[in-house]
Motif scaffolding. Structure first.
Motif, short mmCIF file in Angstrom:
data_model
loop_
_atom_site.label_atom_id
_atom_site.label_comp_id
_atom_site.label_asym_id
_atom_site.label_seq_id
_atom_site.Cartn_x
_atom_site.Cartn_y
_atom_site.Cartn_z
N ARG A 57 0.88 -1.17 0.00
CA ARG A 57 0.00 0.00 0.00
C ARG A 57 0.91 1.22 0.00
NH1 ARG A 57 -5.18 -0.77 0.66
NH2 ARG A 57 -5.58 1.24 1.63
N TYR A 107 4.71 -1.82 2.69
CA TYR A 107 4.31 -0.43 2.54
C TYR A 107 5.39 0.32 1.77
CZ TYR A 107 1.13 -1.63 6.36
OH TYR A 107 0.18 -2.23 7.12
N SER A 127 -2.14 4.13 -3.02
CA SER A 127 -3.37 4.11 -2.24
C SER A 127 -3.73 5.51 -1.78
CB SER A 127 -3.20 3.21 -1.01
OG SER A 127 -2.86 1.90 -1.39
N ALA A 160 -6.17 6.40 -5.23
CA ALA A 160 -7.38 5.93 -4.56
C ALA A 160 -7.95 7.01 -3.65
CB ALA A 160 -7.08 4.67 -3.75
N VAL A 265 -3.75 3.70 5.07
CA VAL A 265 -3.16 2.48 4.49
C VAL A 265 -3.10 1.35 5.52
CG1 VAL A 265 -1.84 3.74 2.76
CG2 VAL A 265 -0.76 3.16 4.95
#
Length: 434
Positions: A57, A107, A127, A160, A265
């Motif tokens: 993410r 991440y 994200s 996103a 996230v």
């Protein structure tokens, strides 16, 4: 997933170059492996994402000021399972990091130059995009700030969720096309680049919030807010406190925006993420305190970086010139922008008119600006280490124990690189300038 042959070749070549750079003394060259990787495979970021970030993410951080500090906050909150860049915020800097990434990450957080946000977002499919602020920067290189804000808005289809500064009209005007937006607010400081409405050019009214009487564009209601006391607010309720460990209201906002991005996230409440925020003693020399063991009286040196009117405005608001010796540094290299006319938009008039030392390759530009601002005693010393030594001598005479240095990008980097010559030792505490 296996990388295409061309991408494998790009990665292997970049890794070989990176190893070679380690044996070259005094040559940093962090972005060279990425430049080569992208030359061999122009789609390297896309392919590297599929290999290293397919399950990650990803957070991108952009904005004119505060990218490096906000990215550092997010990196510390995400822990050891994160891949990140450190200051090299152009595509080849990110490519350098991914080329040397041996395995998949959980991440990722990357700071990205505003002009490259659409292309990097298209490659990495983040994200979250954290959009901090917009102001004039590098006048001879960057797009006009409104055009640059529009450019960032073009990344909407690849992002996103947007985490954005509700106090910045340039951001609000270009955020409408994002699928989801979380608005964040902090203590408002710089408004010099938002006097006219970015949608209709009408006059903006700045009060508790801002609005345009002509077209109705107005500040959105923030989901999260931090005040000057560091209190974290949500829907009128205090959830906790933000403790960034760095001075300035702008760092409270940087820290909050990092916390919101990480909360998204990691699917955690923002207040729980904020509670994990560790006090910082500086990022790559920014806001750091050094003891100058090689200077008379071993004074403390506090180092601040600012590269445009908004940044200088924010940093100067924290400086007490009556309690410290002040040294201001200015260069005008390519990384800074050759045009230094922006210094006339910095409100030096707010400072107490105590003696100031100006240094750097364009020290005389600063001297003229301070003369216009009413400073009567301005000493020009282009060599930065000599300027710091002179400030140490003055500190001993005036009974001060502190020197405050504020410089733009390459001036700041040059001073930090010369710290050994000054005998500079980082203070163990997170002591900040006042």
């Amino acid at each position: 997933m296996d990388l295409p042959l061309r991408s494998r070749l790009a990665r292997q070549t970049a890794r070989l170059v990176a190893r070679g750079l380690k044996v070259v003394p005094r040559f940093r060259g962090e972005t060279l492996p990425g430049r080569i990787a992208l030359r061999v495979d122009p789609d390297f970021l896309n392919h590297a994402r599929e290999m290293s970030l397919s399950q990650a993410r990803t957070i991108l951080v952009t904005g004119t000021n505060g990218k490096t500090t906000t990215t550092a906050f997010a990196r510390s909150l995400l822990g050891p399972a994160v891949v990140s860049n450190r200051g090299s915020n152009l595509p080849w800097g990110i490519a350098s990091v991914l080329a040397q990434r041996p395995r998949a990450a959980a991440y990722a957080v990357f700071e990205v130059d505003e002009a490259y946000v659409p292309s990097v977002a298209d490659s990495l499919q983040p994200s979250v995009l954290v959009w901090l602020n917009m102001s004039r920067d590098q006048l001879d290189r960057s797009l006009e700030v409104r055009r640059l804000a529009t450019r960032v808005g073009e990344a909407s289809s690849s992002v996103a969720t947007l985490v954005a500064n509700a106090s910045d009209p340039l951001i609000v005007a270009n955020a409408t096309q994002f699928r989801e937006c979380v608005w964040v607010r902090g203590p408002v400081e710089w408004q010099g680049d938002a006097q006219a409405c970015p949608r209709c050019t009408g006059e903006l009214v700045h009060a508790e919030t801002w609005s345009c009487a002509s077209c109705g564009l107005s500040e959105p209601v923030a989901a999260y807010e931090v005040d000057e006391a560091g209190r974290l607010w949500h829907d009128g309720v205090v959830l906790g406190h933000i403790h960034p460990g760095l001075p300035g209201n702008f760092n409270l906002l940087n820290a909050l925006m990092a916390c919101v991005g990480v909360a998204l996230v990691q699917h955690e409440p923002v207040e729980m993420v904020a509670a994990r925020l560790q006090r910082s003693s500086g990022v790559e020399g920014r806001f750091a305190t050094w003891w100058l063991t090689g200077c008379e009286g071993t004074p403390a040196l506090v180092t601040y970086l600012a590269k445009n009117p908004a940044g200088w405005h924010a940093n100067l608001s924290m400086i007490d010139t009556e309690a410290s010796e002040l040294v201001l540094g200015l260069n005008a290299r390519i990384a800074d922008g050759r045009d230094t006319s922006w210094i006339f938009d910095v409100e030096f008039e707010r400072l107490v008119r105590t003696p100031v030392i100006v240094t750097g390759e364009r020290a005389t530009d600063l001297a003229l600006r301070l003369e216009v601002a009413g400073f009567e005693v301005v000493t020009v010393e282009p060599a930065q280490t000599l300027a710091i030594r002179l400030a140490a001598q003055r500190a001993a005479i005036n009974g001060h124990s502190r020197i405050v240095y504020l410089g733009n990008y390459t001036a700041f980097q040059s001073l930090i690189a010369s710290r050994t010559e000054l005998g500079a030792v980082v203070a163990l505490t997170g002591e900040a300038a006042s």
